[in-house]
Write an enzyme that holds these catalytic residues in place. Structure first.
Site, mmCIF file in Angstrom:
data_model
loop_
_atom_site.group_PDB
_atom_site.id
_atom_site.type_symbol
_atom_site.label_atom_id
_atom_site.label_comp_id
_atom_site.label_asym_id
_atom_site.label_seq_id
_atom_site.Cartn_x
_atom_site.Cartn_y
_atom_site.Cartn_z
ATOM 1 N N TYR A 157 49.383 17.918 133.899
ATOM 2 C CA TYR A 157 50.799 18.576 134.216
ATOM 3 C C TYR A 157 51.281 18.183 135.497
ATOM 4 C CZ TYR A 157 54.426 22.113 134.908
ATOM 5 O OH TYR A 157 55.822 22.566 135.063
ATOM 6 N N LYS B 225 56.430 29.708 128.353
ATOM 7 C CA LYS B 225 56.630 28.839 127.307
ATOM 8 C C LYS B 225 56.305 29.765 125.926
ATOM 9 C CE LYS B 225 56.274 24.719 130.069
ATOM 10 N NZ LYS B 225 56.377 25.536 131.520
ATOM 11 N N ASP C 194 44.166 25.093 131.639
ATOM 12 C CA ASP C 194 45.530 25.326 131.266
ATOM 13 C C ASP C 194 45.497 25.292 129.845
ATOM 14 O OD1 ASP C 194 48.315 25.553 130.920
ATOM 15 O OD2 ASP C 194 48.743 24.443 132.557
ATOM 16 N N ARG D 35 53.811 44.975 144.176
ATOM 17 C CA ARG D 35 53.448 43.748 144.468
ATOM 18 C C ARG D 35 51.854 43.243 144.370
ATOM 19 N NH1 ARG D 35 50.998 41.697 148.973
ATOM 20 N NH2 ARG D 35 51.896 43.663 150.279
#
Length: 384
Positions: free
Chosen positions: A102, A199, A174, A49
């Site tokens: 977005y 993406k 972004d 983690r």
């Protein structure tokens, strides 16, 4: 000797383990140590983690790709963005965010952050005077996108960075739409770059992942707090998938760019199309700024039909190779229209609102561009 992008992505950050060409996947959740003292010294890994060797390979490549000092991989783009926002913002703070944004970004900043006493103004970054006017004494952060996902608007990167530095603000961008093949915001002075690695970075539509790239100091602080506390770690197998996708990143992006440019020119010449939102076209009003800031296009563009929503519905339903779906950046071509779904509060009362229904966004994949153009031409034909 410094390797160029595609060479770096092929080799950098990978350990030679038993002569394996492809790095192995460390699927274990925990790591053991030889002694009490060795554990206390904190060397190596102890829990996935927080850190994992498979993620290290990916993170080294991502940092180099964006020309950053360090990177951290997350379970999704929204996990990455959320960690960054909560790292920089606290109760009573204010942020300025570009619009259109977005949907996930608008959701977390536009409503969710209010429960923590954090406010935000959404501003059209094409008008730098409006950005400056939105800055308040409690403003701490500027959040923006390399270009918007529906209308492909761009803004003056250097002007926004200079404004932020003048007011002592951190900047977060972004860069998912443009990708680091075409824009490296850290080189322009931005503090933090965020990606949905699902993406273009992954490129195969088979993984959900995110990334944050910044200075070592900022990444270290995020790892020590938000990364471990929120539990948004990327799994080792998913990290391996993104690393695999990066092996062909440069090649894929060249194909996306070439095909998108051919398609944009074809659409621009079609009588059924009122406007093509692709600032790489010479006739676009933001072409000069775009060529100054971006190396090349990605495969994302949109266009607006003269026949309104009915024309958009008819065209979308007639497409064969462009499949209806959200997201972008994969090997397959996709089509989507904001008129297909709700949740567009950020556009209400703006000049963008009447443009939503006739707008069609396409993600140009890796199919032969001639076939994609034939598909679009056929779908645009008006029935007799």
């Amino acid at each position: 000797m410094k390797a160029r992008m595609q060479t770096m992505l092929t080799h950098f950050g990978e350990e030679n383990i038993h002569g394996a060409v492809v790095p192995p996947i460390f699927l274990n959740s925990t790591f053991v140590h030889d002694s009490y003292e060795a554990f206390q010294e904190g060397e190596g890994y102890y829990y996935s983690r927080v850190a994992n060797p498979t993620l290290d390979v990916l993170e080294k490549k991502l940092a180099a790709l964006e020309q950053g000092e360090a990177a951290k991989a997350f379970a999704s783009g929204m996990a990455a963005l959320s960690a960054v926002l909560f790292h920089f913002l606290k109760q009573g703070d204010h942020a300025v965010c570009s619009t259109p944004a977005y949907g996930g970004t608008f959701g977390i900043l536009g409503s969710y952050m209010h429960k923590f006493g954090i406010s935000v103004d959404f501003v059209d970054f094409r008008d730098t005077d409006r950005v400056r006017a939105a800055i308040k004494p409690n403003t701490r952060l500027i959040v923006c996108e390399s270009y918007s996902t529906f209308f492909m608007d761009v803004f003056d990167l250097a002007a926004i960075v200079a404004m932020a530095k003048e007011h002592g603000l951190h900047t977060v961008i972004d860069n998912t739409c443009a990708s680091p093949a075409n824009l490296r915001p850290l080189e322009w002075g931005f503090d933090v770059v965020v990606h949905s690695a699902s993406k273009y970075l992954g490129g195969h539509s088979d993984v959900i992942a995110g990334a944050v790239i910044s200075s070592e100091a900022i990444i270290d602080r995020i790892v020590q707090t938000e990364y471990g506390i929120f539990g948004g770690a990327l799994g080792p197998f998913e990290a391996w998938l993104v690393t695999r996708g990066l092996k062909t990143f440069g090649l894929r992006m060249r194909q996306h760019a070439d095909s998108a440019m051919q398609i944009a020119r074809m659409l621009e010449a079609n009588d059924q199309v009122a406007k093509v939102n692709f600032p790489f076209l010479p006739g676009h009003e933001q072409h000069a700024l775009t060529r100054k800031q971006f190396d090349a296009p990605s495969g994302l563009l949109s266009f607006e039909l003269r026949g309104g929503k009915a024309a958009a519905v008819r065209m979308i339903n007639r497409l064969r190779y462009f499949k209806i779906g959200v997201s972008w950046g994969g090997f397959e071509s996709l089509v989507y229209s904001p008129g297909m779904s709700g949740g567009h509060e950020q556009f209400a009362g703006t000049d963008y609102e009447p443009r939503l229904d006739p707008l069609i966004r396409i993600s140009v994949g890796l199919e032969d561009p001639a076939d994609l153009m034939d598909d679009l031409r056929s779908a645009l034909e008006v029935p007799a």
